[in-house]
Design a protein around this motif. Structure first.
Motif, mmCIF file in Angstrom:
data_model
loop_
_atom_site.group_PDB
_atom_site.id
_atom_site.type_symbol
_atom_site.label_atom_id
_atom_site.label_comp_id
_atom_site.label_asym_id
_atom_site.label_seq_id
_atom_site.Cartn_x
_atom_site.Cartn_y
_atom_site.Cartn_z
ATOM 1 N N ILE A 108 53.434 45.029 40.913
ATOM 2 C CA ILE A 108 54.632 44.921 41.756
ATOM 3 C C ILE A 108 54.887 43.461 42.124
ATOM 4 N N TRP A 109 53.799 42.749 42.431
ATOM 5 C CA TRP A 109 53.921 41.334 42.794
ATOM 6 C C TRP A 109 54.548 40.528 41.653
ATOM 7 N N ILE A 110 54.055 40.795 40.430
ATOM 8 C CA ILE A 110 54.585 40.070 39.267
ATOM 9 C C ILE A 110 56.058 40.401 39.080
ATOM 10 N N LEU A 119 49.505 32.101 37.496
ATOM 11 C CA LEU A 119 49.629 31.987 38.943
ATOM 12 C C LEU A 119 50.011 33.334 39.561
ATOM 13 N N GLU A 120 50.972 34.020 38.942
ATOM 14 C CA GLU A 120 51.427 35.292 39.493
ATOM 15 C C GLU A 120 50.311 36.341 39.430
ATOM 16 N N VAL A 121 49.586 36.370 38.296
ATOM 17 C CA VAL A 121 48.551 37.390 38.124
ATOM 18 C C VAL A 121 47.430 37.180 39.140
ATOM 19 N N GLY A 177 48.742 37.465 42.780
ATOM 20 C CA GLY A 177 49.045 38.849 43.084
ATOM 21 C C GLY A 177 47.788 39.650 43.333
ATOM 22 N N PHE A 178 46.774 39.419 42.530
ATOM 23 C CA PHE A 178 45.538 40.175 42.707
ATOM 24 C C PHE A 178 44.883 39.814 44.044
ATOM 25 N N LEU A 179 44.908 38.521 44.398
ATOM 26 C CA LEU A 179 44.338 38.097 45.681
ATOM 27 C C LEU A 179 45.080 38.766 46.836
ATOM 28 N N VAL A 180 46.400 38.707 46.790
ATOM 29 C CA VAL A 180 47.194 39.320 47.867
ATOM 30 C C VAL A 180 46.894 40.812 47.954
ATOM 31 N N ALA A 181 46.819 41.481 46.778
ATOM 32 C CA ALA A 181 46.545 42.917 46.766
ATOM 33 C C ALA A 181 45.194 43.213 47.407
ATOM 34 N N THR A 182 44.191 42.397 47.076
ATOM 35 C CA THR A 182 42.861 42.628 47.637
ATOM 36 C C THR A 182 42.879 42.471 49.149
ATOM 37 N N VAL A 183 43.539 41.408 49.617
ATOM 38 C CA VAL A 183 43.598 41.183 51.058
ATOM 39 C C VAL A 183 44.315 42.343 51.750
ATOM 40 N N VAL A 184 45.431 42.773 51.158
ATOM 41 C CA VAL A 184 46.201 43.863 51.765
ATOM 42 C C VAL A 184 45.358 45.125 51.854
ATOM 43 N N LEU A 185 44.633 45.433 50.777
ATOM 44 C CA LEU A 185 43.838 46.658 50.770
ATOM 45 C C LEU A 185 42.637 46.549 51.714
ATOM 46 N N ARG A 186 42.154 45.318 51.955
ATOM 47 C CA ARG A 186 41.082 45.103 52.923
ATOM 48 C C ARG A 186 41.584 45.329 54.338
ATOM 49 N N VAL A 187 42.729 44.701 54.618
ATOM 50 C CA VAL A 187 43.235 44.709 55.992
ATOM 51 C C VAL A 187 43.807 46.073 56.353
ATOM 52 N N PHE A 188 44.509 46.701 55.411
ATOM 53 C CA PHE A 188 45.079 48.028 55.680
ATOM 54 C C PHE A 188 44.453 49.038 54.723
ATOM 55 N N PRO A 189 43.217 49.442 54.985
ATOM 56 C CA PRO A 189 42.602 50.385 54.046
ATOM 57 C C PRO A 189 43.269 51.754 54.140
#
Lengths: 187, 95, 114
Positions: A24-26, A35-37, A40-52
């Motif tokens: 979705i990020w890409i 850069l996008e890949v 995007g993966f970093l953002v996804a990981t953070v999001v899933l950590r913060v809002f499990p």
């Protein structure tokens, strides 16, 4: 439920989730590059950590042919539903009769309950009002109902939707259990 | 293409006016929410028609953002109203 | 018929159909008697109409990145429209008085089915 199994279920769901968010990020950036890949993966990981998310059990498989059938039928239903609402909206004079119906589903899983609910909201006559998770029961508002037969037809349509969904993505065991329950309720 | 775009613009304009009418008439907050949701969708449709006509893609990110904002808006209003309970102050007259 | 002419025609058809559906959604929104029927108008033709408009745009733009963004809007629309309709519908059923004269049956109000 043992905590290890719960954790495994969560982890099993996290990775595809992270990959999906990366896609979705890409797509949001509209450009495919390193850069996008990575970003995007970093953002996804953070999001899933913060809002499990609560762990969702999904061990089904996608069967191609029933899946195509599900999608095709869904598109057809969406078009007919729109035509029906258009016809009611453009007919002068009489107001439509409606009904609120109760549909007890046979599948016993939050995931399938959610999917069936989502799909039925867009098919002819379907506006989800209330869900009972314990009893796997949907309450829908149906437009353009003339008789008791129409009420039964609407109910049967939601149940057919559920059957198509189960045939398309449920695992073998779940499908067998679902079929047994569906048979039992018919008898 | 120009004729088609004008017809589309006319239909969307009338549609937007009608949703504004519903928004003004109400009668409840939820009715206005539904109307607002439809209004945002018509806005997105209008931007889409514009993008298709000019073949310019600058408005496509706006379409993405609008379609998300509309969703968040109506869900939060629905939650807010749902918490008021029967006979809450938000209702006005019953529909 | 060249590909570009074909895609223009397809785009025009999609745009016209989508705008028409948006218009009928708005007509339904004004004409229908209660909130639930209005929501039917606001969900189904509106979602299909928006999808058609996005399809119409997709026929006219060529860039892959823009097509991706359009795909995202379409997917979000399909995912979120039922959810928001459900949230609004539930809030409406719980807070407002439902007009029983428009209903053939109300199996949710029946105390023994609850």
């Amino acid at each position: 439920m043992s905590p290890t199994r719960r954790q495994r279920a969560r982890l099993g769901f996290q990775l595809p989730m992270a990959l999906g968010l990366t896609v979705i990020w890409i797509l949001l950036w509209g450009h495919f590059g390193l850069l996008e890949v990575v970003g995007g993966f970093l953002v996804a990981t953070v999001v899933l950590r913060v809002f499990p998310l609560p762990p969702v059990q999904f061990d089904g498989t996608i069967r191609p042919l029933p899946f195509v059938k599900l999608v095709a039928q869904f598109v057809y239903d969406l078009v007919t539903a729109s035509i029906q609402v258009v016809r009611i909206a453009l007919t002068f004079g009489k107001q439509p009769m409606n009904a609120i119906i109760k549909v007890p589903l046979h599948a016993r899983s939050d995931l399938y309950l959610t999917f069936t609910a989502e799909l039925s909201s867009l098919v002819p006559g379907g506006l989800l009002l209330e869900v009972s998770r314990e009893e796997s029961t949907l309450y829908l508002h149906v437009i353009g109902v003339r008789s008791e037969a129409d009420v039964d037809a609407a109910r049967a349509r939601v149940l057919r939707q559920e059957r198509r969904l189960m045939e398309a993505i449920a695992s073998k065991d779940e499908l067998a259990a679902y079929r047994a329950r569906a048979q039992g309720s018919l008898a | 293409m120009t004729v088609v775009v004008w017809i589309c613009a006319a239909m969307l304009g009338v549609a937007a006016l009608l949703t504004l009418l519903r928004m003004a008439l109400g009668p409840t907050t939820l009715n206005r929410t539904v109307a607002m949701d439809t209004f945002v969708a018509i806005l997105v449709a209008g931007l889409g028609v514009g993008a298709a006509y000019t073949r310019s893609t600058t408005s496509i990110p706006i379409i993405v953002v609008l379609s998300l904002v509309g969703f968040v808006g109506s869900v939060s209003v629905a939650r807010f109203v749902g918490r008021e309970g029967k006979g809450g102050t938000l209702e006005g007259e019953s529909s | 018929m060249t590909w570009s002419a074909f895609s223009d025609v397809a785009s025009a058809v999609c745009l016209l159909a989508g705008s028409f559906l948006a218009l009928t959604a708005a007509i339904g929104l004004v004409r229908f008697p209660d909130l639930f029927t209005r929501m039917h108008a606001a969900t189904k033709p509106q979602v299909l109409g928006l999808l058609l408009i996005l399809g119409g745009v997709a026929f006219r733009v060529r860039d892959a990145g823009d097509l991706g963004m359009l795909a995202i809007v379409a997917i979000f629309q399909l995912l979120t429209a039922p959810v928001s309709a459900h949230m609004v519908g539930r809030a409406a059923y719980r807070t407002t008085t439902v007009r029983q004269d428009l209903l053939l049956t109300d199996e949710l109000a029946d105390p023994d089915t609850r």
